[in-house]
Design a protein around this motif. Structure first.
Motif, mmCIF file in Angstrom:
data_model
loop_
_atom_site.group_PDB
_atom_site.id
_atom_site.type_symbol
_atom_site.label_atom_id
_atom_site.label_comp_id
_atom_site.label_asym_id
_atom_site.label_seq_id
_atom_site.Cartn_x
_atom_site.Cartn_y
_atom_site.Cartn_z
ATOM 1 N N GLU A 221 0.832 -1.207 0.000
ATOM 2 C CA GLU A 221 0.000 0.000 0.000
ATOM 3 C C GLU A 221 0.868 1.259 0.000
ATOM 4 O O GLU A 221 0.555 2.235 -0.700
ATOM 5 C CB GLU A 221 -0.909 -0.007 1.215
ATOM 6 N N GLN A 222 1.949 1.250 0.754
ATOM 7 C CA GLN A 222 2.831 2.413 0.779
ATOM 8 C C GLN A 222 3.509 2.631 -0.569
ATOM 9 O O GLN A 222 3.613 3.766 -1.052
ATOM 10 C CB GLN A 222 3.888 2.232 1.873
ATOM 11 N N ARG A 223 3.957 1.542 -1.192
ATOM 12 C CA ARG A 223 4.575 1.665 -2.515
ATOM 13 C C ARG A 223 3.554 2.142 -3.549
ATOM 14 O O ARG A 223 3.891 2.933 -4.441
ATOM 15 C CB ARG A 223 5.191 0.332 -2.933
ATOM 16 N N GLY A 224 2.327 1.665 -3.446
ATOM 17 C CA GLY A 224 1.281 2.139 -4.352
ATOM 18 C C GLY A 224 0.986 3.614 -4.170
ATOM 19 O O GLY A 224 0.775 4.337 -5.151
ATOM 20 N N SER A 227 3.961 5.611 -5.779
ATOM 21 C CA SER A 227 3.882 5.631 -7.246
ATOM 22 C C SER A 227 2.715 6.493 -7.721
ATOM 23 O O SER A 227 2.841 7.224 -8.712
ATOM 24 C CB SER A 227 3.743 4.210 -7.775
ATOM 25 N N GLY A 228 1.578 6.435 -7.024
ATOM 26 C CA GLY A 228 0.449 7.295 -7.390
ATOM 27 C C GLY A 228 0.761 8.769 -7.191
ATOM 28 O O GLY A 228 0.361 9.611 -8.003
ATOM 29 N N SER A 229 1.482 9.095 -6.122
ATOM 30 C CA SER A 229 1.866 10.496 -5.881
ATOM 31 C C SER A 229 2.820 10.991 -6.954
ATOM 32 O O SER A 229 2.711 12.131 -7.427
ATOM 33 C CB SER A 229 2.511 10.621 -4.498
ATOM 34 N N MET A 230 3.762 10.143 -7.372
ATOM 35 C CA MET A 230 4.675 10.533 -8.440
ATOM 36 C C MET A 230 3.920 10.782 -9.746
ATOM 37 O O MET A 230 4.200 11.749 -10.463
ATOM 38 C CB MET A 230 5.730 9.448 -8.631
ATOM 39 N N SER A 231 2.968 9.908 -10.035
ATOM 40 C CA SER A 231 2.163 10.093 -11.248
ATOM 41 C C SER A 231 1.340 11.378 -11.177
ATOM 42 O O SER A 231 1.227 12.118 -12.171
ATOM 43 C CB SER A 231 1.250 8.885 -11.444
ATOM 44 N N HIS A 232 0.786 11.664 -10.005
ATOM 45 C CA HIS A 232 -0.008 12.884 -9.847
ATOM 46 C C HIS A 232 0.847 14.125 -10.037
ATOM 47 O O HIS A 232 0.435 15.084 -10.715
ATOM 48 C CB HIS A 232 -0.655 12.891 -8.464
#
Length: 291
Positions: A221-224, A227-232
């Motif tokens: 969950e932390q890795r997800g 990665s979602g924050s980087m994409s945002h």
């Protein structure tokens, strides 16, 4: 007893879960504070701060060229002592200037030069055997490695001294005086300006994550989330770049960055430039004829 142990386990879990977030936030805050601190140095009433930024940039290029061509263990330390004197006269904190240069240089420069130091064909000072392979340093390879690290240290010290004593906007305008392509200067300007905005956005995202998380989340969950924050942030940067360019074009931007600051070379600037050229020639001559 059970309550105390459960509370202790919860605290350990909390520290284990949010330790990497807190370290990231601390790193982002330190980067912002360091950049702001650097701008404060460039506005101090020091020796180099009083010079024209174009003169300082020309001095930097001339002395860096002389240092890169020098092969002397006498010239390079003498040049570094001159830089320390200039840093003192420019009211740059001594420990800050030395730490910023020499904390990382021995490690990174050593990694680059290490193979050439130990893999030599001449007589070695000592021999290291790994099966059929024999390698070790020689006096010539150690000398060349030391000169390489000294060159890197002096060159980086010159760059740090230029940045600490000159505002970033003045450096960019000085690049145009040397006919650096306009698009390159524009990219540097926009990158420097908006990197602070995205650092602030990333800091806010980590703070929001920390304040809204209750309990323990898994590593997946932390890795997800990362990665979602980087994409945002990437999507936000693309959208902002389009919006900024549209706003610039609506206000008449045609590719030329204009500045309200007007610079004029004085006798003090020309004298400093001539002294830098003489110092560069001296360093070059010592490097050619003195070990």
């Amino acid at each position: 007893m059970n309550t105390t142990s459960s509370q202790g386990s919860v605290k350990k879990t909390y520290r284990r879960q949010f330790g990497w977030i807190e370290k990231t936030i601390a790193g982002i805050a330190a980067a912002i504070e360091q950049a702001v601190f650097t701008e404060e140095h460039s506005r101090q009433p020091g020796l180099l701060q009083a010079l024209d930024p174009r003169a300082k940039l020309a001095m930097f290029l001339v002395v860096v060229l002389a240092a890169s061509l020098s092969n002397s263990l006498v010239a390079l330390p003498c040049l570094y002592l001159v830089l320390l004197l200039l840093a003192r006269l420019s009211k740059v904190p001594f420990d800050f200037f030395i730490r910023r240069v020499w904390i990382g240089i021995p490690f990174f420069a050593g990694i680059v030069i290490l193979p050439s130091v130990f893999v030599t064909s001449g007589p070695r000072l000592f021999d290291i055997a790994l099966g059929a392979l024999h390698f070790g340093p020689s006096s010539a390879s150690l000398l060349s490695g030391t000169i390489f690290i000294a060159r890197v240290g002096v060159s980086v010290s010159l760059a740090v001294l230029l940045i600490l004593t000159t505002p970033w906007s003045d450096i960019l305008k000085s690049l145009r005086a040397f006919h650096v392509p306009q698009i390159f200067v524009l990219l540097l300007s926009m990158t420097y300006r908006y990197i602070f905005l995205f650092l602030h956005s990333a800091n806010g995202m980590f703070e929001a994550r920390k304040s809204r998380t209750v309990g323990r989340s898994s590593g997946q969950e932390q890795r997800g989330w990362v990665s979602g924050s980087m994409s945002h942030l990437m999507n936000r940067s693309f959208k902002m770049s389009n919006d900024v360019y549209a706003a610039m074009a609506a206000r008449g931007f045609q590719g030329e960055v204009r500045s309200y600051n007007a610079y004029r070379m004085t006798a003090q600037d020309w004298l400093a430039l001539v002294l830098a050229c003489l110092l560069a020639v001296l360093i070059f001559c010592i490097g050619r004829y003195v070990l």
